[in-house]
Design a protein around this motif. Sequence first.
Motif, PDB file in Angstrom:
ATOM      1  N   HIS A 194       2.150   6.764  -6.812  1.00  0.00           N
ATOM      2  CA  HIS A 194       1.152   7.763  -7.224  1.00  0.00           C
ATOM      3  C   HIS A 194       1.726   9.171  -7.068  1.00  0.00           C
ATOM      4  O   HIS A 194       1.526  10.034  -7.908  1.00  0.00           O
ATOM      5  N   ALA A 217       0.842  -1.198   0.000  1.00  0.00           N
ATOM      6  CA  ALA A 217       0.000   0.000   0.000  1.00  0.00           C
ATOM      7  C   ALA A 217       0.877   1.248   0.000  1.00  0.00           C
ATOM      8  O   ALA A 217       0.652   2.187  -0.773  1.00  0.00           O
ATOM      9  N   ALA A 248      -0.416   3.047 -10.280  1.00  0.00           N
ATOM     10  CA  ALA A 248      -0.008   1.771  -9.687  1.00  0.00           C
ATOM     11  C   ALA A 248      -1.164   1.220  -8.878  1.00  0.00           C
ATOM     12  O   ALA A 248      -2.027   1.961  -8.429  1.00  0.00           O
ATOM     13  N   VAL A 249      -1.163  -0.091  -8.706  1.00  0.00           N
ATOM     14  CA  VAL A 249      -2.212  -0.723  -7.911  1.00  0.00           C
ATOM     15  C   VAL A 249      -1.579  -1.869  -7.130  1.00  0.00           C
ATOM     16  O   VAL A 249      -0.701  -2.568  -7.636  1.00  0.00           O
ATOM     17  N   SER A 250      -1.988  -2.023  -5.885  1.00  0.00           N
ATOM     18  CA  SER A 250      -1.394  -3.074  -5.055  1.00  0.00           C
ATOM     19  C   SER A 250      -2.368  -4.244  -4.927  1.00  0.00           C
ATOM     20  O   SER A 250      -3.581  -4.061  -4.917  1.00  0.00           O
ATOM     21  N   ARG A 276      -8.133   3.897  -2.126  1.00  0.00           N
ATOM     22  CA  ARG A 276      -8.032   2.434  -2.227  1.00  0.00           C
ATOM     23  C   ARG A 276      -6.808   1.941  -1.471  1.00  0.00           C
ATOM     24  O   ARG A 276      -6.861   0.971  -0.732  1.00  0.00           O
ATOM     25  N   GLU A 277      -5.681   2.605  -1.669  1.00  0.00           N
ATOM     26  CA  GLU A 277      -4.453   2.143  -1.029  1.00  0.00           C
ATOM     27  C   GLU A 277      -4.489   2.411   0.479  1.00  0.00           C
ATOM     28  O   GLU A 277      -3.920   1.650   1.260  1.00  0.00           O
ATOM     29  N   ALA A 308       2.518   1.801  -3.367  1.00  0.00           N
ATOM     30  CA  ALA A 308       1.550   2.319  -4.348  1.00  0.00           C
ATOM     31  C   ALA A 308       1.341   3.814  -4.125  1.00  0.00           C
ATOM     32  O   ALA A 308       1.336   4.612  -5.074  1.00  0.00           O
ATOM     33  N   ILE A 309       1.200   4.203  -2.849  1.00  0.00           N
ATOM     34  CA  ILE A 309       0.998   5.622  -2.528  1.00  0.00           C
ATOM     35  C   ILE A 309       2.211   6.446  -2.981  1.00  0.00           C
ATOM     36  O   ILE A 309       2.071   7.527  -3.563  1.00  0.00           O
ATOM     37  N   ALA A 310       3.407   5.912  -2.741  1.00  0.00           N
ATOM     38  CA  ALA A 310       4.628   6.625  -3.145  1.00  0.00           C
ATOM     39  C   ALA A 310       4.710   6.753  -4.668  1.00  0.00           C
ATOM     40  O   ALA A 310       5.092   7.798  -5.193  1.00  0.00           O
ATOM     41  N   MET A 368      -6.281  -0.494   1.829  1.00  0.00           N
ATOM     42  CA  MET A 368      -5.351  -1.626   1.818  1.00  0.00           C
ATOM     43  C   MET A 368      -4.434  -1.542   3.042  1.00  0.00           C
ATOM     44  O   MET A 368      -4.187  -2.530   3.732  1.00  0.00           O
ATOM     45  N   LEU A 369      -3.956  -0.325   3.301  1.00  0.00           N
ATOM     46  CA  LEU A 369      -3.011  -0.097   4.397  1.00  0.00           C
ATOM     47  C   LEU A 369      -3.679  -0.269   5.766  1.00  0.00           C
ATOM     48  O   LEU A 369      -3.212  -1.043   6.616  1.00  0.00           O
ATOM     49  N   LEU A 423       4.482   9.972   2.648  1.00  0.00           N
ATOM     50  CA  LEU A 423       4.692   9.644   1.239  1.00  0.00           C
ATOM     51  C   LEU A 423       3.861  10.498   0.300  1.00  0.00           C
ATOM     52  O   LEU A 423       4.227  10.688  -0.852  1.00  0.00           O
ATOM     53  N   SER A 424       2.726  10.979   0.782  1.00  0.00           N
ATOM     54  CA  SER A 424       1.852  11.730  -0.111  1.00  0.00           C
ATOM     55  C   SER A 424       0.887  12.571   0.704  1.00  0.00           C
ATOM     56  O   SER A 424       0.383  12.130   1.738  1.00  0.00           O
TER      57      SER A 424
END
Lengths: 406, 406
Positions: free
Chosen positions: A88, A81, A94-96, B66-67, A84-86, B70-71, B59-60
């Motif tokens: 983006h 996750a 990207a997708v996890s 979505r992520e 993916a965030i990094a 997931m996290l 990170l953001s």
Amino acid sequence: MTQNIIVQKYGGTSVGTTERIKAVAERIKDCTKNGFSVVVVVSAMGKTTDVLVDLAKELSSNPSKREMDMLLSTGEQVSIALLAIALHDTGIDAVSYTGSQIRMMTDGNFSNAKIANISTDRIISSLNENKVVIVAGFQGIDEDDNITTLGRGGSDTSAVALAAVLGTRDCEIYTDVDGVYTADPRMISAAKKLNEISYDEMLELARLGAGVLHSRSVEFAKNFKIRLHVRSSFSLENGTIVMPMEEMVEKYVVSGITMKQDEAKVTIRDIPDKPGISAKLFNALGSCNIYVNMIVQSTGHDNRASISFTVKKEDLAKTKELCTELNKDFGGSSVEAKENIAIVSAVGVGMLSHYGVAGKMFGVLSGQNINIEMISTSEIGISCVIDSMYAELAAKALHKSFIEEI
Amino acid sequence: MTQNIIVQKYGGTSVGTTERIKAVAERIKDCTKNGFSVVVVVSAMGKTTDVLVDLAKELSSNPSKREMDMLLSTGEQVSIALLAIALHDTGIDAVSYTGSQIRMMTDGNFSNAKIANISTDRIISSLNENKVVIVAGFQGIDEDDNITTLGRGGSDTSAVALAAVLGTRDCEIYTDVDGVYTADPRMISAAKKLNEISYDEMLELARLGAGVLHSRSVEFAKNFKIRLHVRSSFSLENGTIVMPMEEMVEKYVVSGITMKQDEAKVTIRDIPDKPGISAKLFNALGSCNIYVNMIVQSTGHDNRASISFTVKKEDLAKTKELCTELNKDFGGSSVEAKENIAIVSAVGVGMLSHYGVAGKMFGVLSGQNINIEMISTSEIGISCVIDSMYAELAAKALHKSFIEEI
């Protein structure tokens, strides 16, 4: 479609902090700019797994393996996750996916499951949408949808398995060392990075304690002829490519010297020589989950033989107890254990075609006045058990003679 | 079969340490000894969610929802595994399931998903094997197998939804307070624990800032007539049962006094009185995701009206800016904002049948020389906006008059 897919795996140190995760994202971004469709497998951040194991141990001395897999698989889920965030944040789509989401099917052997098959549908469809696909390493599910984990080095195996089902030939394994060395550079400063190494050498090195990659991932790569590029996520230098022997350009007689100090030697002396004793002994050890590495049987006088073997130091007490019990039946004269041993080994595919490696090895050791207590050989390796006080001396002398002076 | 199933939910503080998890395991064990089949829903341990959110923010500034789901869903997964391990250690058979594993299906609204349906097959079959079933709260999956989370208070909603589909009438919500009080006991020492409270009162209290349970779980419970027993995991005392009003034994005219200081008031003065202005204003605020709580419109002289409303303090700057822009068109004389306000409220189903509560409330406040800046009423609640410097004084006086002296 099979576009230019590359599978990359990043280990725990490579994603150990958010700063490191950002660096990994930049590296992946560069890779997409070069036209690759990237599938990324990540491990849990740094020491996450250890922290989770400690929590479980506070609750039970013998936690259920199913629940440990439920617990530990969260580590990789956090990493995917965050990566993916990094990504983006760098402008890359990207997708996890968890192991469950890509149907990474395994057997039901919790904590040490084996991959049975993987569905590529979801991965391919995301790649076709120009997304970087990030997959949680180390984890899968069994046929009842229970979460399983693949055991030590499992993320490497996840990556190689994905490369296999996606039909790619290359898999990059990013780690905290920059490749496979001819010896442990912390011990032998003259150790050199290898550009290439064969699957079998890599397996032999892993067995003998040079643990850059776990054996199962190398076996998988060997079966599917996937070239593993072992390299550092901290530099842009090329690392070492683990590849089929017949494709190698560089071939050394000896490509690596290893030294292992986590084993102990057990000897049962003067056992009357009758059939079935070895089988009884090693079956008994096996059924107690004691892993035996080297075994030597020497015939002595009066039809009596001695058996020596090495086990992990942590298993020594249990092994000695078991042997003492069994020896009542075997009739040997004594059961002896020695902890301060080391196993030094020379590994190389060149041994297949070069005679005299064993003789040279024994000569080097005796030149240093080092006594050899046990010897065992495989097709591409020779190992000697010596007193641990000479371990470093032996390894340095062997490295000098087999590698530096060639 | 519908055996004696009970659903219990343990919040983050209740499973905040391994010591606490052991205590929860003991409590569940006792419950099984009393013949119940137990389904447990757990939240993430203590501050886990905050730690994960902080990692993502490093990170953001705007991580993908979505992520994030997931996290964050890993937090509950850690808890269920640890609780299962703790239960095993007490000799109780137990199995943990993620939202995915019990097919807790939701819509695809990441970070604030709504439950669509839940499969009970796996839960029932595990209960029939005499296992305690431990379910990860807060999480589900959408129809594409993406992990979703249910938003604030989501684990309560998971528990109530499970009670509903399992056909049980009782759901215990274990938290770090021992029930619902007539006021915040940290502020008003005379506050009393209520034995019973109706769904509607609970919803009104939640809206007015007494946040023991999140609204959605109460609405769910109301729809399925599930009695929620809100109680402490740190004691064996009974807590408060949230139940249908018609089943209540105790009914108070006023069951709770609340005080809320996280809102600010905005007033647009002397707007020419023409239709459509309110609609324009509140539609504009809504489309900026600004939540408006109280609204009062007062007609003044010359066909001009003033509109006052309250918004969260964090939205005040944006709200003022928006109103100033809109007011160019509305033609009001000024846009004013006031931050130092408090909303004091009296809530009680008894108001449905008792007249004069409002009059009494205004009398109590004026008896303390407290000026009322806004008034709003619902079927079972009356709220007054006052200067925040008088907030505690007002709440204490109202509690004394409506609750202590009854």
